[in-house]
Design an enzyme around this catalytic site. Sequence first.
Site, PDB file in Angstrom:
ATOM      1  N   GLU A 105      -2.784 -14.178   4.102  1.00  0.00           N
ATOM      2  CA  GLU A 105      -1.434 -14.231   4.670  1.00  0.00           C
ATOM      3  C   GLU A 105      -1.060 -15.688   4.950  1.00  0.00           C
ATOM      4  OE1 GLU A 105       0.308 -11.431   5.416  1.00  0.00           O
ATOM      5  OE2 GLU A 105      -1.335 -10.129   4.782  1.00  0.00           O
ATOM      6  N   LYS A 124      -5.834  -0.920  10.554  1.00  0.00           N
ATOM      7  CA  LYS A 124      -7.097  -1.094  11.303  1.00  0.00           C
ATOM      8  C   LYS A 124      -6.888  -1.717  12.671  1.00  0.00           C
ATOM      9  CE  LYS A 124      -6.928  -2.803   7.807  1.00  0.00           C
ATOM     10  NZ  LYS A 124      -6.361  -3.359   6.607  1.00  0.00           N
ATOM     11  N   ASP A 182      -9.888  -9.250  11.383  1.00  0.00           N
ATOM     12  CA  ASP A 182      -9.794  -8.088  10.496  1.00  0.00           C
ATOM     13  C   ASP A 182     -11.174  -7.421  10.348  1.00  0.00           C
ATOM     14  OD1 ASP A 182      -8.236  -6.652   8.180  1.00  0.00           O
ATOM     15  OD2 ASP A 182     -10.068  -7.402   7.236  1.00  0.00           O
ATOM     16  N   GLY A 186      -5.403  -3.908  -1.797  1.00  0.00           N
ATOM     17  CA  GLY A 186      -4.595  -3.715  -3.004  1.00  0.00           C
ATOM     18  C   GLY A 186      -3.883  -2.381  -2.974  1.00  0.00           C
ATOM     19  N   GLU A 203      -9.205   6.828   6.564  1.00  0.00           N
ATOM     20  CA  GLU A 203     -10.123   6.322   5.519  1.00  0.00           C
ATOM     21  C   GLU A 203      -9.701   4.944   5.018  1.00  0.00           C
ATOM     22  OE1 GLU A 203     -13.078   7.885   3.659  1.00  0.00           O
ATOM     23  OE2 GLU A 203     -13.018   5.703   3.535  1.00  0.00           O
ATOM     24  N   GLY A 220      -2.023 -14.476  -3.000  1.00  0.00           N
ATOM     25  CA  GLY A 220      -1.628 -13.295  -2.218  1.00  0.00           C
ATOM     26  C   GLY A 220      -2.800 -12.621  -1.531  1.00  0.00           C
ATOM     27  N   LYS A 270     -12.572  -3.553  11.645  1.00  0.00           N
ATOM     28  CA  LYS A 270     -13.293  -2.612  10.768  1.00  0.00           C
ATOM     29  C   LYS A 270     -14.692  -2.336  11.322  1.00  0.00           C
ATOM     30  CE  LYS A 270     -10.626  -4.268   6.816  1.00  0.00           C
ATOM     31  NZ  LYS A 270     -10.555  -5.319   5.785  1.00  0.00           N
ATOM     32  N   VAL A 326       0.835  -1.216   0.000  1.00  0.00           N
ATOM     33  CA  VAL A 326       0.000   0.000   0.000  1.00  0.00           C
ATOM     34  C   VAL A 326       0.868   1.265   0.000  1.00  0.00           C
ATOM     35  CG1 VAL A 326      -1.799   1.267   1.230  1.00  0.00           C
ATOM     36  CG2 VAL A 326      -1.903  -1.225   1.120  1.00  0.00           C
ATOM     37  N   GLY A 368     -10.530  -0.624   2.220  1.00  0.00           N
ATOM     38  CA  GLY A 368      -9.576  -0.179   1.197  1.00  0.00           C
ATOM     39  C   GLY A 368      -9.998   1.068   0.448  1.00  0.00           C
TER      40      GLY A 368
HETATM   41  N1  HSE Z   1      -6.816  -8.884   4.585  1.00  0.00           N
HETATM   42  C1  HSE Z   1      -7.754  -7.865   4.249  1.00  0.00           C
HETATM   43  C2  HSE Z   1      -8.845  -8.463   3.365  1.00  0.00           C
HETATM   44  C3  HSE Z   1      -7.055  -6.727   3.552  1.00  0.00           C
HETATM   45  O1  HSE Z   1      -8.759  -9.636   3.001  1.00  0.00           O
HETATM   46  O2  HSE Z   1      -9.796  -7.773   3.062  1.00  0.00           O
HETATM   47  C4  HSE Z   1      -7.608  -5.394   3.873  1.00  0.00           C
HETATM   48  O3  HSE Z   1      -7.809  -5.191   5.236  1.00  0.00           O
END
Ligand code: HSE
Length: 425
Positions: free
Chosen positions: A190, A105, A201, A301, A129, A187, A205, A14, A134
Amino acid sequence: MKKVGVALLGVGVVGGGTYEILTKKREYIKQNDGIDIEVMHVLERNTTRCDELGINPAIVSTDITNITKNPDIKIVCEFFGGIEPARSFIIECLKAGKSVVTANKEMFSKNWPELEQIARENNAGLYFEASCVGGVPIIHALTDSMQGNKVQSIKGIVNGTTNYILSRMSDEGVDYATCLKDAQALGYAEANPTADVDGFDAMYKCSILSSLAYKKRVPLDKIYREGISQIKVEDINYGKELGYTLKLLAISKNYDKIEARVHPVFLPNEHPLSSVKGSFNAVYVNGDNVGDLMFYGRGAGALPTGSAIVSDVIFAAAQDKPRRFAWEEVKEVNDADFEKEFSSKYYVRITVKDVSGILAKVSAAFEKFNVSINAVIQKDAKDNAELPIIFVTHLTTESSMQAALKDIEGIDGVVEVAALIRVED
Ligand code: HSE
């Protein structure tokens, strides 16, 4: 023309995308926004990566004081991810009076009150933001475009990795483990996929978006969380027979009280979120005056997330005073603001032995706990004379459902409660 110096902490995926946008669009931003934004320093130890991006080696170092002590650098963008050293570097930059833009985040949702206080004490801005969904401009939408509404609910596909996995399981019938491996190879996921597949994650958010929407901090410990690793193709297929699509959703509601949760959900096929496929994200928001809105796009991305970072950089550069939300001063989290438990409709798959009267016994257990059944599907027995029975319930409380399932597990002839998936309208 106003000139603003920017520093980048890290130029990985990023950070690199942000560098590319800021350099390639420098003239464009000058023309449209009347600000000359220059990347003046990059904190990065991977010099090969900096060479790849064409960054002048003279502006690259591993020493944060090259940023904090440079009065021409007004804005610092953080791309390290994780908690440390991101948090400490952000604090150093805020204390030096720099505004900070972050996509992080996890660090932000865990440390927001502390960072906000330091930002205030040092007259610095704090912008995030890119931390949620994203490239989709959901934070500006919630803060700058919906002020005439009480936001009543948010339902979001906010994690692309899990949406990719669930979409493939659904469209191709491929099992969870294979989809996860493919997501890693592409990709999307992880090497350690826990943050994505176990819903962390999405929970980070959910906390940030719900806090902004309801103007009260919704901390992580108020969010129920469940991931997708237990999901079977079998249930996705039974869901299809019932007209449902499976998604991992971040859901929060703010009617009398706030409730927030992250878990797999069966949505009706006709719900707009059901058509969000692959690694795309979408957030469905209801405001009391505007009604339903949906924000759709790429949630990850280099360039999509870089786009969100650059919008914050321009926003920060254009302001004479940092943006503040009045409610951010309220640091106390008041238990009374939150629902103690939530209600939902449920899809339950129970494996039973093929013996007479078993359906009646299971139904009686549901009745005992006031769980009302909306639909039942009984499938043919397999070779071992065990068969799945699928129940879809009316709205009921989580505690009633859990109590009924405990009872059901004790019934002679019940092999297991094989799946429990919440259903949203
Ligand atoms: N690992 C996150 C996803 C990337 O898969 O959306 C953005 O937070």
